[in-house]
Design a protein around this motif. Sequence first.
Motif, PDB file in Angstrom:
ATOM      1  N   GLN A 118      26.611  -0.725  98.962  1.00  0.00           N
ATOM      2  CA  GLN A 118      25.672   0.403  98.864  1.00  0.00           C
ATOM      3  C   GLN A 118      25.396   1.010 100.240  1.00  0.00           C
ATOM      4  OE1 GLN A 118      24.665   1.771  96.081  1.00  0.00           O
ATOM      5  NE2 GLN A 118      25.319   0.221  94.603  1.00  0.00           N
ATOM      6  N   LEU A 119      25.186   0.171 101.247  1.00  0.00           N
ATOM      7  CA  LEU A 119      24.923   0.687 102.599  1.00  0.00           C
ATOM      8  C   LEU A 119      26.137   1.429 103.148  1.00  0.00           C
ATOM      9  CD1 LEU A 119      22.977  -2.277 104.269  1.00  0.00           C
ATOM     10  CD2 LEU A 119      22.067  -0.003 103.736  1.00  0.00           C
ATOM     11  N   THR A 120      27.321   0.909 102.863  1.00  0.00           N
ATOM     12  CA  THR A 120      28.552   1.553 103.330  1.00  0.00           C
ATOM     13  C   THR A 120      28.681   2.961 102.759  1.00  0.00           C
ATOM     14  OG1 THR A 120      29.628  -0.607 103.535  1.00  0.00           O
ATOM     15  CG2 THR A 120      31.070   1.302 103.463  1.00  0.00           C
ATOM     16  N   SER A 121      28.201   3.130 101.516  1.00  0.00           N
ATOM     17  CA  SER A 121      28.268   4.458 100.889  1.00  0.00           C
ATOM     18  C   SER A 121      27.374   5.475 101.607  1.00  0.00           C
ATOM     19  CB  SER A 121      27.889   4.372  99.402  1.00  0.00           C
ATOM     20  OG  SER A 121      26.500   4.221  99.231  1.00  0.00           O
ATOM     21  N   TYR A 122      26.397   4.977 102.380  1.00  0.00           N
ATOM     22  CA  TYR A 122      25.530   5.864 103.176  1.00  0.00           C
ATOM     23  C   TYR A 122      26.000   5.977 104.623  1.00  0.00           C
ATOM     24  CZ  TYR A 122      22.055   5.974  99.422  1.00  0.00           C
ATOM     25  OH  TYR A 122      21.399   6.172  98.224  1.00  0.00           O
ATOM     26  N   GLY A 123      27.153   5.390 104.927  1.00  0.00           N
ATOM     27  CA  GLY A 123      27.703   5.525 106.263  1.00  0.00           C
ATOM     28  C   GLY A 123      27.353   4.405 107.233  1.00  0.00           C
ATOM     29  N   PHE A 124      26.702   3.355 106.740  1.00  0.00           N
ATOM     30  CA  PHE A 124      26.425   2.203 107.603  1.00  0.00           C
ATOM     31  C   PHE A 124      27.709   1.394 107.804  1.00  0.00           C
ATOM     32  CE2 PHE A 124      22.253   3.183 105.903  1.00  0.00           C
ATOM     33  CZ  PHE A 124      21.370   2.859 106.920  1.00  0.00           C
ATOM     34  N   ASN A 125      27.802   0.728 108.928  1.00  0.00           N
ATOM     35  CA  ASN A 125      28.882  -0.230 109.189  1.00  0.00           C
ATOM     36  C   ASN A 125      28.294  -1.623 108.981  1.00  0.00           C
ATOM     37  OD1 ASN A 125      30.503   1.975 110.271  1.00  0.00           O
ATOM     38  ND2 ASN A 125      29.160   1.839 112.046  1.00  0.00           N
ATOM     39  N   LYS A 152       8.065  -0.293 108.533  1.00  0.00           N
ATOM     40  CA  LYS A 152       8.734   1.023 108.413  1.00  0.00           C
ATOM     41  C   LYS A 152       9.540   1.114 107.115  1.00  0.00           C
ATOM     42  CE  LYS A 152      11.939   3.907 111.183  1.00  0.00           C
ATOM     43  NZ  LYS A 152      11.091   4.896 111.870  1.00  0.00           N
ATOM     44  N   ILE A 153      10.279   0.054 106.808  1.00  0.00           N
ATOM     45  CA  ILE A 153      11.101   0.053 105.595  1.00  0.00           C
ATOM     46  C   ILE A 153      10.230   0.035 104.350  1.00  0.00           C
ATOM     47  CG2 ILE A 153      12.840  -1.228 104.272  1.00  0.00           C
ATOM     48  CD1 ILE A 153      13.969   0.107 106.813  1.00  0.00           C
ATOM     49  N   VAL A 154       9.210  -0.819 104.333  1.00  0.00           N
ATOM     50  CA  VAL A 154       8.351  -0.920 103.143  1.00  0.00           C
ATOM     51  C   VAL A 154       7.557   0.366 102.935  1.00  0.00           C
ATOM     52  CG1 VAL A 154       6.432  -2.174 102.068  1.00  0.00           C
ATOM     53  CG2 VAL A 154       8.231  -3.439 103.272  1.00  0.00           C
ATOM     54  N   GLU A 155       7.123   0.986 104.024  1.00  0.00           N
ATOM     55  CA  GLU A 155       6.394   2.254 103.928  1.00  0.00           C
ATOM     56  C   GLU A 155       7.244   3.302 103.205  1.00  0.00           C
ATOM     57  OE1 GLU A 155       3.651   4.791 107.009  1.00  0.00           O
ATOM     58  OE2 GLU A 155       5.632   4.190 107.717  1.00  0.00           O
ATOM     59  N   LYS A 156       8.515   3.398 103.584  1.00  0.00           N
ATOM     60  CA  LYS A 156       9.417   4.347 102.915  1.00  0.00           C
ATOM     61  C   LYS A 156       9.699   3.905 101.482  1.00  0.00           C
ATOM     62  CE  LYS A 156      11.041   7.593 104.224  1.00  0.00           C
ATOM     63  NZ  LYS A 156      10.648   9.022 103.986  1.00  0.00           N
ATOM     64  N   ALA A 199      19.264   0.194  99.695  1.00  0.00           N
ATOM     65  CA  ALA A 199      20.140   0.963 100.573  1.00  0.00           C
ATOM     66  C   ALA A 199      19.633   2.394 100.757  1.00  0.00           C
ATOM     67  CB  ALA A 199      21.563   0.971 100.012  1.00  0.00           C
ATOM     68  N   LYS A 200      19.168   3.007  99.682  1.00  0.00           N
ATOM     69  CA  LYS A 200      18.603   4.360  99.748  1.00  0.00           C
ATOM     70  C   LYS A 200      17.376   4.383 100.647  1.00  0.00           C
ATOM     71  CE  LYS A 200      17.547   8.631  98.355  1.00  0.00           C
ATOM     72  NZ  LYS A 200      18.260   9.794  98.899  1.00  0.00           N
ATOM     73  N   VAL A 201      16.503   3.367 100.487  1.00  0.00           N
ATOM     74  CA  VAL A 201      15.295   3.274 101.303  1.00  0.00           C
ATOM     75  C   VAL A 201      15.664   3.132 102.794  1.00  0.00           C
ATOM     76  CG1 VAL A 201      13.297   1.824 101.859  1.00  0.00           C
ATOM     77  CG2 VAL A 201      13.820   2.359  99.472  1.00  0.00           C
ATOM     78  N   MET A 202      16.604   2.241 103.087  1.00  0.00           N
ATOM     79  CA  MET A 202      17.002   2.050 104.482  1.00  0.00           C
ATOM     80  C   MET A 202      17.592   3.320 105.073  1.00  0.00           C
ATOM     81  SD  MET A 202      18.547  -1.848 104.424  1.00  0.00           S
ATOM     82  CE  MET A 202      19.186  -1.740 106.113  1.00  0.00           C
ATOM     83  N   ASP A 203      18.422   4.001 104.307  1.00  0.00           N
ATOM     84  CA  ASP A 203      19.024   5.249 104.785  1.00  0.00           C
ATOM     85  C   ASP A 203      17.951   6.282 105.109  1.00  0.00           C
ATOM     86  OD1 ASP A 203      21.287   7.085 105.256  1.00  0.00           O
ATOM     87  OD2 ASP A 203      20.537   8.106 103.476  1.00  0.00           O
ATOM     88  N   GLU A 204      16.976   6.426 104.229  1.00  0.00           N
ATOM     89  CA  GLU A 204      15.906   7.415 104.444  1.00  0.00           C
ATOM     90  C   GLU A 204      14.993   7.013 105.599  1.00  0.00           C
ATOM     91  OE1 GLU A 204      15.155  10.369 102.919  1.00  0.00           O
ATOM     92  OE2 GLU A 204      17.020  10.304 101.782  1.00  0.00           O
ATOM     93  N   ALA A 205      14.653   5.730 105.660  1.00  0.00           N
ATOM     94  CA  ALA A 205      13.711   5.261 106.693  1.00  0.00           C
ATOM     95  C   ALA A 205      14.297   5.357 108.097  1.00  0.00           C
ATOM     96  CB  ALA A 205      13.297   3.824 106.405  1.00  0.00           C
ATOM     97  N   LEU A 206      15.617   5.233 108.196  1.00  0.00           N
ATOM     98  CA  LEU A 206      16.238   5.164 109.510  1.00  0.00           C
ATOM     99  C   LEU A 206      16.809   6.499 109.978  1.00  0.00           C
ATOM    100  CD1 LEU A 206      17.963   1.710 108.964  1.00  0.00           C
ATOM    101  CD2 LEU A 206      16.042   2.200 110.495  1.00  0.00           C
ATOM    102  N   LYS A 207      16.554   7.566 109.226  1.00  0.00           N
ATOM    103  CA  LYS A 207      17.041   8.886 109.638  1.00  0.00           C
ATOM    104  C   LYS A 207      16.308   9.363 110.887  1.00  0.00           C
ATOM    105  CE  LYS A 207      18.988  10.728 105.416  1.00  0.00           C
ATOM    106  NZ  LYS A 207      18.783  11.446 104.171  1.00  0.00           N
TER     107      LYS A 207
END
Length: 238
Positions: A79-86, A176-180, A230-238
Amino acid sequence: YTNEYNGVKIKNESKYKLTKEMLTPNIDLKNKKDVIIYHTHTCESYTQSKGFEYKPSGNFRTTDLNYSVARVGSELKKQLTSYGFNVVHDKTYHDYPAYTGSYDRSLVSVKNDLTANPDTDIVIDLHRDAVGSSNKYAPTVKIGDEYAAQIMFVIGTDGGGLKHKNWEKNLKYAVKIVEKGNELYPGLFKPIMLRNSRYNQHVASAATIMEIGATGNTMDQCLNSMKYLAKVMDEALK
């Protein structure tokens, strides 16, 4: 819970008194795209369900990586890879054949992973909540039409005496992650648990334990969670 920051609940079991500054998620990671996932308790498993039957090697444990928490880690990587994470996913057994000493063995693994990927800030020790040993406890949340296992951060400190200069950064990252997460998928995250033990989290500035579900959850519920995480991490780390 004992503390709260903007709706993010924290259960403080450490020796520290938490201030608002400690909980303010004003952390800006240098590297937001590289992630290491590993498992101190690689054999932790779930309640069996259709399509996810397995041969136990203990009480809610299996050495079959397709049915243990390692499978949940594989899904998070996908899932994370689909958002461009390595993503590096280390599936080394640390709790088999012996359970005692798991954290010592997993520290060796994660240090090796960081030597190979030296700039990584986000390090996830993915677990299953060890509360109880029955299929009665299954923390879930309904998102849309499906059920997902709830997620809990466990953050260590130097309260047990081991050197750990990163713990406040780790805590801020979890907030930060839980807030998002609370914004996108209310109920996906349980209160953050803060403890005196270090849990090898001194190795990086966003190192955490994430407990995905409990013994009563099914694998499909945990796989569902990874899509949302994965969606939450992607949004929180933008």
